[in-house]
Design a protein around this motif. Structure first.
Motif: not given
Length: 459
Positions: A121-124, A152-166, A305-312
Motif C-alpha cells: 500500500l505504501d508503494r501504491s 491524513d492516512t489513506r490506508f491503515g493496516v492493523f494486526e490483531m491477536g488473541m489467546n482467548h475467545a472474545g 505496484l503491490a507486486g513490485l513491493a512484494l519483490a522488494e
C-alpha cells in the motif's frame, strides 16, 4: 519533519480529561524507553510497574506531554484511568480518519502479512499508509497503533491477536476494518482452546467489526473455510477466498523457486492474471501473498505496484530474515524464524529449509501454550524434520523430549536445555556452506543465538 498528531485539547476531549497547558504531540507511546522528542507519553499502570515512575525520564528524552492519573508538574492531560484513556485515543483516531482500514489476524503469518500489505500500500501511495509496528496486536497494542495513525492516512493496516475467545471481538470493534483477513488457522494457544475449530471460531470474531459494505478475506485451503465463511456472512458484504486450490478467488496458479530463494508466482483472480516475484521463501508466503493481493484490490490500490513491493521486501527479523555469517573460510546461511513457533509454522519453515543447498541444520525450540496436546504436537514434528532432509537437529527446551524420542535412530540430534547451550553446540559444528534454520517460541530466546551469529557478519 514531525507532523502534529494530537493537541492537548484534542487529547482532553477524546479522554474526557483536563489539560494542564497547551502542547502538541507528534507521536504516542506507553514505553518510556521509546520516548522521543515530541511524543505523548501515556503513564499506564500495570501489574509489574507504573508508568508514572518514569515521567521524569520521558520528559528528559523530549516528551511533549503526558497522560496521567496522578499529579505531576510536567505538561499533561489528567484522567481518571490512563489505560481507558489509551483506548479512548484509539477510538478517537479511528473516528476522525477517512482511511481504508484493513485488519489482519490468524494463527500463523499475521505479522508478515501485515508488513507485506503495508509495503504494498505504501508503494501504491507513498507516505499515506500506516500500520501497527512490531507485534502490537493486543488490548494495549491495538489502541496504541490506532492512536499513532496520522489524520491524513489513506490506508491503515492493523494486526490483531488473541489467546482467548472474545478478545478479538473487542479489538475488531476498535479497529472497525473495511477489510478483514484471516491468514491461517493452526493449533497455536491450544492450551486455552478445546479444539482447532474453537480457534477458528475465535479468529472469525474479526468479522464482527467490519464496516458496512466490508470485505472478508478467508483462506480457501483451510479445513475451517466453511466455518469462517459462516462467521463472516452476517457482517461482510463480500467474501473473498485466497490460496492455492482450484476454486479460490485469488489463486496462485504457477510457482517457481528463484535462485535467490524467493518464488516467481502467477496469480489468477477475477478473470485477470498478475505475475510477480515474491522475495520471501515458502508456499505459506505464496498463499499469504494471495490474501495481500485480495486486500489491495478490495481497497482500490494498485496491484502491479503491490507486486513490485512484494519483490522488494526484505526478510523480517525473527520471521524469515536471512543472514550470511562468516564461518571459517566461507559463509553459512542462517534463516531467522526465532520469534515464535507452532506446529503449522514449524512444518512450513522446515519445508523452506528442505530446498536449501548444502548441509542442513535446525535449531528448534519448544512450542509453548499447547496445553495437553503439547507432547503429541512435538512428536509429530519428526516427520517434517525427516522429510526436510535435516542433517543435524539441536532441540531446545524440556518440551522437546517427545520429539527427541521420535527422532531416535532416524535423524542426528542433540537435546539441550536452553538457548545458551544451543548456541555453544551450534558454533561447535557450524561449517561453511551450511544452511541453519533457527525457530522456536519467543520465550525460548533463540533470538539471542541469532544476534550472536549476526555479530559475525560484516557491516
Amino acid at each position: 519533519m514531525s507532523v502534529r498528531l494530537w493537541t492537548s485539547d484534542e487529547i482532553a476531549l477524546a479522554t474526557k480529561g483536563t489539560a494542564s497547558e497547551s502542547f502538541e504531540a507528534s507521536g504516542v507511546t506507553f514505553d518510556s524507553r521509546e520516548v522521543g522528542p515530541g511524543d505523548l507519553f501515556l503513564a499506564l499502570k500495570g501489574e509489574a510497574t507504573d508508568g508514572h515512575r518514569f515521567l521524569d525520564q520521558a520528559f528528559a528524552q523530549g516528551a511533549a506531554g503526558a497522560v496521567v492519573s496522578q499529579a505531576t508538574t510536567h505538561p499533561h492531560v489528567f484522567v481518571a484511568d490512563t489505560t481507558a484513556a489509551l483506548n479512548a485515543l484509539g477510538i478517537a483516531a479511528r473516528g476522525r480518519s477517512s482511511a481504508k482500514v484493513i485488519g489482519v489476524t490468524g494463527s500463523v503469518g499475521k505479522t508478515g502479512t501485515k508488513e507485506a500489505l503495508f509495503a504494498a500500500l505504501d508503494r501504491s501511495d507513498p507516505g499515506c499508509a500506516h500500520r501497527s509496528v512490531k507485534s502490537y496486536n493486543n488490548h494495549t497494542g491495538v489502541p496504541l497503533s490506532l492512536a499513532r495513525m496520522p489524520r491524513d492516512t489513506r490506508f491503515g493496516v492493523f494486526e490483531m491477536g488473541m489467546n482467548h475467545a472474545g478478545e478479538l471481538a473487542q479489538l475488531t470493534r476498535l479497529v472497525r476494518p473495511h477489510v478483514a483477513i484471516v491468514t491461517t488457522i493452526a493449533p497455536a494457544h491450544m492450551g486455552f482452546f478445546a479444539s482447532e475449530a474453537a480457534i477458528a471460531d475465535a479468529k472469525g470474531e474479526i468479522f464482527q467489526g467490519l464496516e458496512p459494505g466490508g470485505t472478508a478475506i478467508i483462506p480457501f485451503d483451510s479445513p475451517h473455510r466453511e466455518r469462517l465463511i459462516a462467521a463472516a456472512r452476517p457482517y461482510a458484504a463480500r467474501i473473498i477466498t485466497f490460496g492455492m486450490g482450484e476454486g479460490a478467488d485469488f489463486r496462485a496458479v504457477e510457482m517457481m523457486r528463484t535462485r535467490t530463494g524467493g518464488t516467481f508466482v502467477t496469480a489468477r483472480f477475477d478473470g485477470r492474471e498478475l505475475s510477480f516475484t515474491l522475495s520471501q521463501s515458502g508456499e505459506h508466503w505464496v498463499s499469504n501473498a494471495m490474501a495481500i493481493l485480495a486486500a489491495v484490490d478490495a481497497v482500490g490500490a494498485d496491484l502491479e505496484l503491490a507486486g513490485l513491493a512484494l519483490a522488494e521486501m526484505g526478510g523480517l527479523a525473527g520471521r524469515g530474515a536471512r543472514l550470511l555469517v562468516p564461518v571459517g573460510d566461507g559463509e553459512a546461511l542462517v534463516i531467522d524464524e526465532s520469534y515464535n513457533a507452532n506446529p503449522a509454522s514449524m512444518r512450513a519453515t522446515l519445508a523452506v529449509l528442505a530446498h536449501e543447498p548444502g548441509r542442513k541444520l535446525a535449531v528448534l525450540g519448544e512450542m509453548r501454550e499447547l496445553g495437553a496436546h503439547s507432547d503429541a504436537f512435538h512428536a509429530e514434528l519428526s516427520g517434517p524434520v525427516e522429510a526436510a532432509g535435516v542433517d543435524q537437529v539441536i532441540l531446545v527446551g524440556e518440551a522437546m523430549a517427545p520429539l527427541a524420542q521420535a527422532l531416535e535412530g532416524r535423524v542426528d540430534f542433540v537435546h539441550v536445555p536452553d538457548a545458551a547451550t544451543a548456541r555453544a553446540r551450534l558454533e561447535s559444528v557450524l561449517a561453511p556452506g551450511d544452511a541453519v534454520l533457527i525457530k522456536g517460541s519467543n520465550g525460548v530466546r533463540l533470538s539471542t543465538l541469532v544476534a550472536a551469529l549476526a555479530e559475525r557478519a560484516p557491516a
